[in-house]
Design an enzyme around this catalytic site. Structure first.
Site, mmCIF file in Angstrom:
data_model
loop_
_atom_site.group_PDB
_atom_site.id
_atom_site.type_symbol
_atom_site.label_atom_id
_atom_site.label_comp_id
_atom_site.label_asym_id
_atom_site.label_seq_id
_atom_site.Cartn_x
_atom_site.Cartn_y
_atom_site.Cartn_z
ATOM 1 N N HIS A 160 0.819 -1.224 0.000
ATOM 2 C CA HIS A 160 0.000 0.000 0.000
ATOM 3 C C HIS A 160 0.846 1.264 0.000
ATOM 4 O O HIS A 160 0.334 2.349 -0.226
ATOM 5 C CB HIS A 160 -0.916 0.014 1.228
ATOM 6 C CG HIS A 160 -2.039 -0.972 1.104
ATOM 7 N ND1 HIS A 160 -3.334 -0.611 0.871
ATOM 8 C CD2 HIS A 160 -2.038 -2.329 1.149
ATOM 9 C CE1 HIS A 160 -4.100 -1.682 0.794
ATOM 10 N NE2 HIS A 160 -3.327 -2.746 0.966
ATOM 11 N N ASP A 368 3.470 9.456 -0.757
ATOM 12 C CA ASP A 368 2.314 8.650 -0.364
ATOM 13 C C ASP A 368 2.135 7.541 -1.384
ATOM 14 O O ASP A 368 2.343 7.771 -2.579
ATOM 15 C CB ASP A 368 1.046 9.539 -0.368
ATOM 16 C CG ASP A 368 0.050 9.109 0.689
ATOM 17 O OD1 ASP A 368 0.046 7.918 1.044
ATOM 18 O OD2 ASP A 368 -0.735 9.967 1.160
HETATM 19 P P1 ADP Z 1 -3.160 6.450 4.783
HETATM 20 O O1 ADP Z 1 -3.504 5.076 4.344
HETATM 21 O O2 ADP Z 1 -1.703 6.723 4.718
HETATM 22 O O3 ADP Z 1 -3.715 6.833 6.097
HETATM 23 P P2 ADP Z 1 -5.053 7.450 2.714
HETATM 24 O O4 ADP Z 1 -5.381 8.849 2.332
HETATM 25 O O5 ADP Z 1 -4.826 6.539 1.574
HETATM 26 O O6 ADP Z 1 -3.820 7.510 3.728
HETATM 27 O O7 ADP Z 1 -6.272 6.866 3.542
HETATM 28 C C1 ADP Z 1 -6.771 7.485 4.649
HETATM 29 C C2 ADP Z 1 -8.180 6.956 4.919
HETATM 30 O O8 ADP Z 1 -8.472 7.173 6.278
HETATM 31 C C3 ADP Z 1 -9.230 7.678 4.112
HETATM 32 O O9 ADP Z 1 -10.293 6.818 3.823
HETATM 33 C C4 ADP Z 1 -9.671 8.801 5.069
HETATM 34 O O10 ADP Z 1 -10.996 9.217 4.893
HETATM 35 C C5 ADP Z 1 -9.486 8.151 6.417
HETATM 36 N N1 ADP Z 1 -9.022 9.152 7.381
HETATM 37 C C6 ADP Z 1 -7.812 9.734 7.423
HETATM 38 N N2 ADP Z 1 -7.746 10.629 8.428
HETATM 39 C C7 ADP Z 1 -8.950 10.612 9.023
HETATM 40 C C8 ADP Z 1 -9.515 11.330 10.114
HETATM 41 N N3 ADP Z 1 -8.817 12.247 10.794
HETATM 42 N N4 ADP Z 1 -10.784 11.060 10.448
HETATM 43 C C9 ADP Z 1 -11.488 10.143 9.742
HETATM 44 N N5 ADP Z 1 -11.014 9.433 8.721
HETATM 45 C C10 ADP Z 1 -9.766 9.668 8.353
HETATM 46 O O1 F6P Z 2 -2.226 2.629 4.071
HETATM 47 C C1 F6P Z 2 -0.971 2.633 4.658
HETATM 48 C C2 F6P Z 2 -1.026 2.183 6.090
HETATM 49 O O2 F6P Z 2 0.262 2.071 6.522
HETATM 50 C C3 F6P Z 2 -1.670 0.861 6.353
HETATM 51 O O3 F6P Z 2 -0.858 -0.246 6.159
HETATM 52 C C4 F6P Z 2 -1.980 1.067 7.763
HETATM 53 O O4 F6P Z 2 -2.924 0.169 8.242
HETATM 54 C C5 F6P Z 2 -2.478 2.494 7.792
HETATM 55 O O5 F6P Z 2 -1.642 3.146 6.920
HETATM 56 C C6 F6P Z 2 -2.565 3.102 9.180
HETATM 57 O O6 F6P Z 2 -1.446 2.823 9.970
HETATM 58 P P1 F6P Z 2 -1.503 1.934 11.284
HETATM 59 O O7 F6P Z 2 -2.076 0.590 10.897
HETATM 60 O O8 F6P Z 2 -0.081 1.849 11.731
HETATM 61 O O9 F6P Z 2 -2.387 2.640 12.234
#
Ligand code: ADP
Ligand code: F6P
Length: 472
Positions: A160, A368
């Protein structure tokens, strides 16, 4: 129909909110396909409760068509496997941050021990015709450990997060062990074409792999299929969340509350890869350069707590708090605060209304894998009066979302100019860009991601019977 078995470190109850792209996407996929989801319970237990070496208890829970089986980790395993190797070594290096990596030699032992424990626990739950889909950097050696226990099922792996070029990867002590472990999978998937290129560059240069054509690579006496499968969102589900009463209510509340303002929004896990301090500096620079936005532009930054036991994460928390405080202190008025910073995970049902009420989304990670927030923001917009996506060129999503305003997040002035442009963009241009972006996220949605990965996994040519499994 074979059963789908998904394995990831982080799980989420598919019926509840979660922060993190992996949990959100897999909950959506499994809700539809049904199957088994196996991973960490999110709990750490004392050694005498769970046993040393992570021999934790299994917990089983049914959530609609999905059976969730989770395992506890001992404190020691959590510290070396999760906080140590996964988030102290692999996360920073894979995000090109060698400066933040903590190459403690002890971590890898815990990483391997937990992967072995996952393999043992999972094997007992497997059926011969299961299709196994392993996710993310926590579990790179899992297939090799399953093979060592004589598991012959199809096993695919999806990363991912980004994969850096080979010279950065090669900084990890034991990188050859780690990358070799990938050859126990039948299929390895990446988020972007750039990541795939880095993978093939590495295996050619460091593992002397040779291409067998059509994405197949041979090394260590094994053949592996590799491809890029950019992850998407469930566009229809997000659109219906936007139309649902809670989505509409949130939208109307935000519109009422900020009727005299232009809202900008940022939604992220609080992670140094997300470029939050650089984003705040660009917003401050924008206010500095374009005073017409003072008293009108308000940035709502929601940052959910993440990995707080890793020190680089507490550092970024303090830096962000200080920056938000100083912007508000320097620019704020009695009736206007430029930044509203919320350190919390908000309910998923409230996000669409917030996105739709915003004129601009700031999605400016330094690096990212994909970034799903960018896609969620687009799906929540009103096509007749859509907001503008300001997107980092270093997010995997930028390979697909060419009609966003692409920025270099390290370039504070350039990003400030792009924010100003976004705030001023005429409706015609906003509509055109939005329509073009929507057609991409509709075509490459989460169902496309899942189906194309699983089709490729089923079609990956099996090794000839009798070929010895790769041993770590
Ligand atoms: P990562 O996997 O690195 O966290 P992504 O943008 O791919 O980044 O995915 C983040 C997911 O988590 C999205 O579906 C987003 O809506 C959710 N998310 C991220 N931050 C928050 C938050 N503060 N509150 C609610 N949902 C969140
Ligand atoms: O989408 C990337 C990612 O590292 C996932 O593997 C992971 O579950 C998510 O972000 C949130 O991180 P964590 O599982 O360490 O809370």
């Amino acid at each position: 129909m074979p059963r789908l078995v998904v394995v990831s470190n982080r799980l989420a109850d598919p019926r509840k909110s979660a922060a993190g792209g992996l949990a959100v996407a897999l909950a959506e996929v499994l809700n539809e396909t049904g199957g088994l989801w196996f991973g960490w319970s999110g709990r750490t237990v004392e050694p005498n409760e769970g046993g040393r070496g992570g021999e934790g208890r299994l917990h089983t829970q049914h959530a609609g068509p999905v059976t969730l089986v989770t395992v506890d980790l001992s404190r020691e395993d959590h510290d070396s496997f999760y906080a140590g190797y996964s988030n102290g070594v692999l996360w920073p290096v894979f995000h090109y941050r060698l400066d933040l990596a903590d190459f403690d030699a002890g971590y890898i032992t815990g990483y391997r021990r937990v992967n072995q424990m996952f393999a043992r626990k999972l094997k007992a739950l497997l059926r011969d015709d299961d299709i196994i889909w392993v996710h993310d950097y926590h579990l790179i050696p899992l297939a090799a450990e399953l093979r060592a226990l004589d598991c012959h099922q199809r096993i695919g792996f999806f990363l991912h997060i980004p994969l850096p070029p080979s010279l950065i990867l090669a900084a990890i002590p034991g990188h050859d062990w780690l990358m070799r472990a990938l050859f126990a999978y039948d299929l390895v998937g990446f988020q972007s074409k750039a990541d795939l290129l880095h993978f093939t560059g590495y295996v050619e240069a460091e593992a002397h792999a040779h291409s067998m054509g059509e994405g197949r690579w041979r090394a260590f006496n094994r053949t592996l299929q590799a491809g890029s499968f950019p992850i998407g969102i469930d566009v229809e589900e997000f659109e219906s969340l936007t139309r649902a009463p809670e989505g509409r209510e949130m939208f109307e509340r935000m519109r009422r509350e900020y009727s005299r303002r232009n809202l900008l929004v940022g939604v992220d896990r609080l992670d140094y890869s997300k470029g939050l301090p650089q984003r705040m500096k660009a917003f401050r620079e924008m206010l500095e350069r374009y005073p017409e936005h003072r008293s009108s532009a308000t940035l709502i930054q929601i940052a959910s707590p993440s990995r707080e036991d890793v020190s680089a994460y507490s550092d970024i928390l303090h830096e962000l708090e200080t920056l938000c405080g100083s912007i508000n202190g320097n620019f704020g008025e009695l009736d206007w605060m430029p930044v509203r910073y919320i350190h919390r995970t908000v309910a998923r049902t409230r996000l669409p209304g917030l996105y739709r009420a915003s004129r601009v989304a700031l999605v400016t990670p330094l690096r990212d894998g994909m970034n799903l927030v960018a896609k969620e923001f687009l799906a929540a917009q009103d096509p007749a009066d859509p907001g503008v996506l300001v997107l980092s060129r270093f997010a995997g999503a930028a390979e697909q979302l060419r009609d966003a305003l692409l920025v270099n997040p390290y370039d504070v002035e350039g990003t400030a100019n792009a924010i100003h442009l976004a705030l001023q963009m005429p409706v015609e241009e906003r509509r055109n860009r939005h329509a073009a972006l929507m057609s991409v996220i509709r075509e490459y949605d989460v169902h496309w991601w899942c189906d194309s990965f699983l089709d490729a996994l089923v079609q990956a040519q099996p090794e000839e019977t009798g070929t010895p499994w790769l041993r770590l």
